[in-house]
Design a protein around this motif. Structure first.
Motif, PDB file in Angstrom:
ATOM      1  N   TYR A 110       0.814  -1.210   0.000  1.00  0.00           N
ATOM      2  CA  TYR A 110       0.000   0.000   0.000  1.00  0.00           C
ATOM      3  C   TYR A 110       0.850   1.263   0.000  1.00  0.00           C
ATOM      4  O   TYR A 110       0.531   2.234  -0.697  1.00  0.00           O
ATOM      5  N   ASN A 111       1.931   1.268   0.753  1.00  0.00           N
ATOM      6  CA  ASN A 111       2.752   2.476   0.845  1.00  0.00           C
ATOM      7  C   ASN A 111       3.356   2.880  -0.496  1.00  0.00           C
ATOM      8  O   ASN A 111       3.588   4.070  -0.732  1.00  0.00           O
ATOM      9  N   HIS A 112       3.581   1.935  -1.377  1.00  0.00           N
ATOM     10  CA  HIS A 112       4.021   2.306  -2.734  1.00  0.00           C
ATOM     11  C   HIS A 112       2.996   3.249  -3.366  1.00  0.00           C
ATOM     12  O   HIS A 112       3.348   4.280  -3.944  1.00  0.00           O
ATOM     13  N   TYR A 113       1.715   2.901  -3.257  1.00  0.00           N
ATOM     14  CA  TYR A 113       0.648   3.714  -3.850  1.00  0.00           C
ATOM     15  C   TYR A 113       0.480   5.042  -3.116  1.00  0.00           C
ATOM     16  O   TYR A 113       0.245   6.075  -3.737  1.00  0.00           O
ATOM     17  N   VAL A 114       0.614   4.995  -1.798  1.00  0.00           N
ATOM     18  CA  VAL A 114       0.468   6.217  -0.996  1.00  0.00           C
ATOM     19  C   VAL A 114       1.557   7.225  -1.345  1.00  0.00           C
ATOM     20  O   VAL A 114       1.289   8.416  -1.550  1.00  0.00           O
ATOM     21  N   LEU A 115       2.782   6.764  -1.421  1.00  0.00           N
ATOM     22  CA  LEU A 115       3.930   7.673  -1.554  1.00  0.00           C
ATOM     23  C   LEU A 115       4.288   8.051  -2.981  1.00  0.00           C
ATOM     24  O   LEU A 115       4.949   9.069  -3.188  1.00  0.00           O
ATOM     25  N   THR A 116       3.851   7.266  -3.979  1.00  0.00           N
ATOM     26  CA  THR A 116       4.316   7.537  -5.341  1.00  0.00           C
ATOM     27  C   THR A 116       3.219   7.715  -6.371  1.00  0.00           C
ATOM     28  O   THR A 116       3.522   7.995  -7.533  1.00  0.00           O
ATOM     29  N   THR A 117       1.943   7.533  -5.986  1.00  0.00           N
ATOM     30  CA  THR A 117       0.862   7.626  -6.970  1.00  0.00           C
ATOM     31  C   THR A 117      -0.304   8.441  -6.418  1.00  0.00           C
ATOM     32  O   THR A 117      -0.370   8.722  -5.225  1.00  0.00           O
ATOM     33  N   THR A 118      -1.234   8.728  -7.309  1.00  0.00           N
ATOM     34  CA  THR A 118      -2.487   9.371  -6.897  1.00  0.00           C
ATOM     35  C   THR A 118      -3.621   8.359  -6.805  1.00  0.00           C
ATOM     36  O   THR A 118      -4.782   8.729  -6.692  1.00  0.00           O
TER      37      THR A 118
END
Length: 164
Positions: free
Chosen positions: A20-28
């Motif tokens: 999840y943190n990949h999506y939180v930190l690098t995507t919208t």
């Protein structure tokens, strides 16, 4: 490829947080703006379970490759047959045929639980997510313009619905 879809446990929280943190930190894709901890995820899994809803994980060749879950759509009792769904894959796992069986397993659980409507909010643009949702039967029902702000830009959110 060996694939196993099972209920999430607190032991999965660190792997889920990493996905999840990949999506939180690098995507919208997620409108959260700060990384979550394994403890945060463990609490979220417990809350979903307390509501009687599923949180599933997909193990692909011994690696937690994705997860899907449902939460209450709204708190008032008249909404008790409607849920909001979410599905995430580990970065680099898209396009391998993992999301659809994971999502279909979640939907089967929801159907068995006598859920009537499943609602999915999708930050726009996100063609892969739209394609997945429409392939499993969702229909677009709304588009809200500029309802989120992340990385200094306004973002739209579309809503898709599936009724059983």
């Amino acid at each position: 490829m060996r694939m196993l879809i099972r209920d999430a446990t607190p032991d999965d929280a660190a792997a889920i947080a990493a996905i999840y943190n990949h999506y939180v930190l690098t995507t919208t894709i997620s409108f959260e703006e700060e990384a979550v901890t394994a403890d945060d995820i463990a609490q979220r899994i417990a809350k979903v379970r307390q509501a009687g809803l599923p949180w599933l994980v997909l193990d692909s060749d011994g690696v937690l490759a994705g997860y899907a879950y449902a939460t209450k759509w709204r708190e008032r009792s008249a909404y008790r047959f409607s849920v909001e769904s979410s599905v995430y894959l580990r970065d680099g796992q898209s396009g391998k045929g993992l999301a659809r069986p994971l999502y279909e397993a979640l939907l089967a659980r929801l159907r068995a639980a006598e859920v009537h409507a499943v609602i999915a909010g999708i930050a726009q643009p996100n063609e892969a997510s739209v394609r997945l949702h429409e392939r499993v039967g969702f229909e677009r029902v709304a588009l809200f313009k500029e309802v989120g702000m992340k990385f200094g830009r306004w973002l739209d959110v579309g809503y898709w619905e599936l009724r059983f």
